[in-house]
Write a protein that holds these residues in place. Structure first.
Motif, PDB file in Angstrom:
ATOM      1  N   ASP A  48     -55.460  -0.826  71.469  1.00 45.15           N
ATOM      2  CA  ASP A  48     -55.678   0.596  71.299  1.00 45.15           C
ATOM      3  C   ASP A  48     -54.933   1.302  72.430  1.00 45.15           C
ATOM      4  N   VAL A  72     -64.100  -3.255  75.652  1.00 45.04           N
ATOM      5  CA  VAL A  72     -63.959  -2.799  74.259  1.00 45.04           C
ATOM      6  C   VAL A  72     -62.664  -3.334  73.653  1.00 45.04           C
ATOM      7  N   GLU A  79     -58.862   1.450  67.748  1.00 44.83           N
ATOM      8  CA  GLU A  79     -57.852   1.718  66.730  1.00 44.83           C
ATOM      9  C   GLU A  79     -56.620   0.901  67.095  1.00 44.83           C
ATOM     10  N   ARG A 103     -71.073   1.534  70.748  1.00 47.87           N
ATOM     11  CA  ARG A 103     -70.620   2.027  69.438  1.00 47.87           C
ATOM     12  C   ARG A 103     -69.138   2.397  69.431  1.00 47.87           C
ATOM     13  N   GLU A 104     -68.443   2.113  70.506  1.00 45.65           N
ATOM     14  CA  GLU A 104     -67.019   2.431  70.573  1.00 45.65           C
ATOM     15  C   GLU A 104     -66.229   1.524  69.624  1.00 45.65           C
ATOM     16  N   ARG A 105     -65.288   2.092  68.900  1.00 44.89           N
ATOM     17  CA  ARG A 105     -64.456   1.352  67.963  1.00 44.89           C
ATOM     18  C   ARG A 105     -62.996   1.532  68.335  1.00 44.89           C
TER      19      ARG A 105
END
Length: 415
Positions: A316, A391, A282, A278-280
């Protein structure tokens, strides 16, 4: 979309097709020989009976002194030498040979004076019948082999396609996609597609294994997250209490161990978040060189940074610094100096001059709570670095330099 079959060379489909072809050819040849022999014997037998019947009639006319009919004579021209010798020796016999350029069935018998009385019956129609039969056998055999091969190839291709699908799902599971399933329509019970078969049994076993593995992994992830959460609150209180202790060597030891426990707990929480997927990210545009320098400064150790070629990437920043920081910390903790970070475009390498990575890590990647050679640590730093790189959509590779030392290579996606 159905997966394409692999090249036929060396596959089960090719072997099955070759086996079917060989068996069809053998069966067609056997049947063709049997039919040919049966029809030829029958045709030759009828022609022989006819020739012997005419020979009997010719013998009676010859002995009665009557004129022989056309097709009969004593030592006629064209009579095969072998058949004449047989008749002169006192035996009756028949033989297929040419007469005036056309096939004929000869029959001969002995007469006075060491001569042979012979008759010839036209054998052209029988010869044409046998030739036509042979051609029909060849064409029908070829057609039967072709049709059987097509039908067999279609049936085998259906099986191999299902096997190929099962293999693809197995590779996806081994790559970490535990949601992958074969879902073979014949698995488990009788369906419209037919009763369960061996391929369906393999597919069902693979699906069951994946489901069981997924369940155990999810249980492990939940357990890790629950333990980390439960430890977080008492550790926070313990840390606060440790800060109130009077300065002394025991106090330093307590604070050091509490800090280590807090770090371990935070690492476990981070791993649990990475496991859930569930890591998003940026995303922002960052220059790789300055970002690598900041990550090294934050690590607080003497690491050399070499910028061969700098580029801007969409990434990110926090996660990338986390990856580089963990790689540098691992190099200092488990390797030997000098530790060098090299930026060459979107490729960042972290190199130390120690004993190198363990063989299992180079072959399979980092594994949590596994270390080699009695080294201190929990094996979580590289696990987190690998997870955060995934990720980011980057690729993290581990290798050992030929001249010694560990080399971690992070490949970013350039703009």
């Amino acid at each position: 979309m159905r997966p394409l079959l692999p090249p036929w060379s060396g596959t089960l489909a090719a072997k099955a097709a070759a086996f079917i072809t060989v068996m069809c050819c053998a069966l067609a040849a056997l049947l063709g020989v049997l039919v040919h022999v049966q029809v030829t014997n029958q045709t030759v037998g009828q022609a022989r009976d006819q020739a012997l019947q005419r020979l009997t009639q010719a013998t009676e006319r010859y002995e009665a002194g009557d004129t022989l009919r056309r097709g009969a004579g004593v030592d006629p021209p064209g009579l095969p030498g072998e058949l004449r010798e047989l008749a002169v020796a006192g035996d009756r016999g028949t033989m297929v040979a040419e007469r005036a350029g056309r096939p004929a069935m000869w029959a001969a018998a002995p007469v006075d004076g060491g001569r042979a009385l012979a008759v010839a019956v036209d054998y052209s129609q029988q010869a044409r019948t046998i030739d036509g039969l042979d051609r029909a056998i060849v064409w029908s055999s070829g057609l039967a082999i072709g049709v059987t091969l097509l039908v067999g190839a279609f049936a085998v291709t259906r099986v191999t396609r299902r096997l190929h699908t099962t293999a693809l799902v197995a590779r996806r599971i081994s790559a970490g996609d535990l949601d992958a399933r074969v879902n073979d329509p014949r698995s488990g019970h009788r369906t419209k597609s037919g009763p369960p078969d061996e391929v369906a049994a393999v597919a069902a076993a693979l699906d069951s294994m994946a489901a069981s593995l997924q369940g155990k992994l999810l249980a492990e992830q939940r357990f890790t997250a629950d333990v980390a959460h439960e430890l977080r609150t008492p550790l926070t209180g313990l840390h606060a209490a440790a800060e109130l202790l009077p300065p002394s060597r025991p106090t330093e030891l307590v604070r050091d161990r509490v800090a280590a426990l807090r770090t371990l707990t935070e690492d476990l929480l981070e791993i649990s978040r990475l496991d859930t997927g569930r890591e998003r990210v940026e995303l922002d545009t960052e220059q790789v060189g300055p970002l690598a320098e900041r990550a090294v400064r934050a690590a607080g150790n003497g690491t050399e940074v070499r910028v061969v070629r700098d580029v801007a990437v969409e990434t990110d920043r926090r996660r990338l610094e986390r990856v580089l920081g963990n790689l540098v910390a691992n190099a200092h903790k488990h390797g030997r100096g000098p530790v060098v970070v090299t930026v060459d475009g979107p490729v960042v390498t972290v190199r130390d001059h120690g004993d190198g990575f363990p063989e299992y890590l180079v072959a399979h990647g980092p594994q949590r709570f596994r270390t080699e050679g009695g080294t201190r640590g929990h094996g979580l730093g590289l696990t987190i670095a690998s997870g955060q790189a995934e990720v980011l959509g980057a690729r993290l590779e581990f290798a050992n330099a030929p001249e010694g030392g560990a080399v971690a290579t992070l490949r970013l996606a350039a703009e």
